[in-house]
Design an enzyme around this catalytic site. Structure first.
Site, PDB file in Angstrom:
ATOM      1  N   HIS A 211       0.618  -1.077  -0.023  1.00 43.04           N
ATOM      2  CA  HIS A 211      -0.031  -0.016  -0.143  1.00 43.04           C
ATOM      3  C   HIS A 211       0.708   1.211  -0.146  1.00 43.04           C
ATOM      4  CE1 HIS A 211      -4.401   0.861  -0.026  1.00 43.04           C
ATOM      5  NE2 HIS A 211      -3.797   2.075   0.497  1.00 43.04           N
ATOM      6  N   CYS A 523     -11.484  -0.025  -8.877  1.00 38.34           N
ATOM      7  CA  CYS A 523     -10.669   0.948  -8.297  1.00 38.34           C
ATOM      8  C   CYS A 523      -9.317   0.332  -7.989  1.00 38.34           C
ATOM      9  CB  CYS A 523     -11.451   1.242  -7.051  1.00 38.34           C
ATOM     10  SG  CYS A 523     -11.652   0.015  -5.814  1.00 38.34           S
TER      11      CYS A 523
END
Length: 567
Positions: A211, A523
């Site tokens: 991330h 997304c």
């Protein structure tokens, strides 16, 4: 990755190493190594006329740090906390040592560098001396040097505001560009570095879709991961080329290499300028089929860039970063302030807000909420997403209230993460309805499901009946489907978007959404891959949401395709 050495006419030895390119771009700059837990600092050469003011800044910071310790010491004496008083006495002695001031000042004068850099170099030199001591107790006193130095640095950094947004010209300026080198950096680290105007990062550990790297990609911060051994090879201030297009780094490049790369950087920026024509273009195929291109957003400052590329809305607002960067759980007022600011900035364009999703590669800082602080042996499959929220409904309720209030000022959609069954969706919807009634609100807000685990894709027909929309999170969907940890560089090669299982799961979700007549979007990072644009267009996706630095590229790709539905 292996490091090769070559002779050079330069005084310093040239080295080259390979790594994994995880966020595109090329940077020529100077290295700054960051040890675990160290805060990034500005490192810059100064003009002779600035030397006096930098020495003055250093002296003022030392005085402020000494006063700070004195204040803390007097308070602790009243409480009788003797162990802490002894520790503070050691810190004060180190801070007040005239040799520290003299040596750091000499570095400013002789090397003509700023005060923060000079102090950091002196701290490293002192710590290296301690490391040579045989006595273990004395050797461990190097940690006291680090803590004392951090106090001074905190005051130095406090008197000089951070550069929030380095311009493109500054990023191309070799004399000013800083490249941070470290074992690994957290998401918060990446955000702080970007805010300070860092030019790029090189990390020894991690995977291309961890991330923190996704954040770097989103803000356009060039990055390499898996650069094993680079910390041993490089010293602060050394010239470094970070080539995130080819996945290499060059330490102490030859003048010819530096000149060639400078020319490449100019060409790269020219290509970026040519893409800017698409900032005002409509997001549609060559034959006019619309496909909204939206942005994945972590923090409000990104909207400055988002407005420049002409986004069609926020397809994924990751609300967890508001939590991760706060010392305590944000209350309703704090959350509302951030959420409504996004809605207002979008001025009528849609904003999809994901409920709190922590765990996995986004550590959970609020220890009282889980008995397993480290997240278990496999945190990606632990207490995270909707599981955590339903375990602690007060947190969910507070967040829903803030989002529902923000929705009164614009188009807001609420997205539920880590869903594996219909009951989870129904329970969140029930709590949202209660919150809306408590607040006296009447405006309906759509609540959707994030399809990011194989289970949700396989029961998409059922989930579509209880969801207002779908959003496919391909990052985790790939991780769970391929049994490949996206933060682990050892298996990075197995994390492949082209695996046929991924397309099959996406098709299941798309078919279910079409059958129930609900919107569906993607997304994850898959939406930012040009080779996937045609497939997603023809699967009747309503929107693609991606990192900001890829949006114009995808808009150009979309404009060259014809719509040919496959469902």
């Amino acid at each position: 990755m292996p490091v090769t050495e070559m002779p050079s006419v330069q005084q310093k030895l040239r080295r080259e190493g390979k790594a994994t390119a995880s966020s595109s771009g090329i940077v020529i700059g100077h290295a700054q190594k960051l040890r675990h837990g160290r805060q990034p600092i500005p490192e810059r050469s100064i003009e002779p006329s600035e030397v006096r003011s930098e020495v003055t800044r250093l002296l003022a910071a030392i005085d402020a740090a000494r006063s700070e310790v004195d204040f803390e010491r007097s308070h602790l004496l009243k409480t009788g906390t003797n162990d802490m008083v002894i520790m503070l006495d050691v810190h004060r002695m180190l801070i007040a040592d005239p040799e520290l001031l003299n040596r750091a000042s000499n570095r400013i004068v002789e090397s003509q560098i700023n005060a923060e850099w000079a102090l950091r170099k002196e701290m490293d030199a002192i710590q290296q001396t301690f490391e040579q001591i045989e006595d273990e107790y004395l050797r461990n006193r190097k940690d006291d040097v680090e803590h004392a130095g951090k106090r001074i640095l905190r005051h130095l950094l406090g008197d000089q505001p951070a550069n929030m947004h380095a311009s493109l010209e500054e990023a191309k300026n070799i004399s000013n560009a800083i490249i941070y080198i470290g074992e690994d950096f957290s998401v918060s680290d990446m955000v702080m570095m970007w805010r300070r105007g860092v030019a790029g990062v090189v990390i020894e550990q991690g995977g291309v879709d961890a991330h923190n790297i996704i954040v770097a990609r989103g803000i356009g911060l060039p990055a390499l991961v898996g650069a094993v051994g680079i910390l041993r090879e490089i010293e602060d201030g050394d010239q470094l080329i970070l080539d995130a297009e080819q996945g290499i780094w060059i330490h102490n490049p030859t003048p010819e290499e530096a000149a060639a790369y400078a020319a490449t950087i100019d060409s790269f920026w020219q290509a970026q300028v040519e893409l800017e024509v698409y900032a005002a273009a409509v997001s549609q195929s060559l034959d006019g089929h619309p496909l909204k291109l939206m942005a994945n957003i972590e923090f409000p400052e990104e909207l400055d860039v988002a407005e420049q590329v002409g986004i069609d809305g926020i397809g994924l607002y990751r609300s967890e970063f508001l939590f991760l960067n706060a010392p305590e759980i944000p209350d309703e007022a704090q959350q509302f302030e951030q959420y409504v600011s996004l809605v207002r900035r979008m001025a009528g364009k849609p904003v999809t807000m994901r409920l709190l999703d922590v765990g996995g590669d986004k550590p959970w800082h609020y220890h009282r909420l889980t008995s397993n602080i480290e997240g278990g042996a496999n945190p990606a499959m632990g207490l995270r997403g909707v599981r955590l929220l339903l375990r602690w409904p007060d947190i969910l309720r507070t967040q829903l209230r803030a989002m529902l209030r923000a929705a009164e000022e614009g188009e807001v959609h609420i997205l539920i993460p880590m869903v594996t069954n219909c009951d989870e969706v129904n329970r969140v919807r029930e709590i949202a309805l209660q919150c809306r009634e408590e607040l006296g609100l009447t405006k309906p807000v759509s609540i959707g499901t994030m399809i990011e685990v194989p289970a949700s894709a396989l029961i998409a027909d059922d989930l579509a009946k209880v969801s207002d929309f779908f959003s496919i999170g391909t990052n985790d969907l790939m991780q769970y489907t391929l049994a490949t940890d996206r933060t682990d560089d050892e298996v990075a090669g197995l994390y492949q978007s082209g695996h046929p299982a991924i397309l099959r799961l996406i098709k299941l979700a798309a078919e279910a959404a079409k059958k129930e007549g609900i919107p569906i979007s993607v997304c994850g990072e898959l939406s930012a891959k040009p080779e996937w644009t045609e497939t997603l267009l023809n699967l009747d996706m309503d929107a693609l949401s991606m990192s900001l630095n890829k949006l114009l590229l995808i808009r150009r790709q979309l404009s060259q395709l014809k719509y040919n539905p496959t469902l």
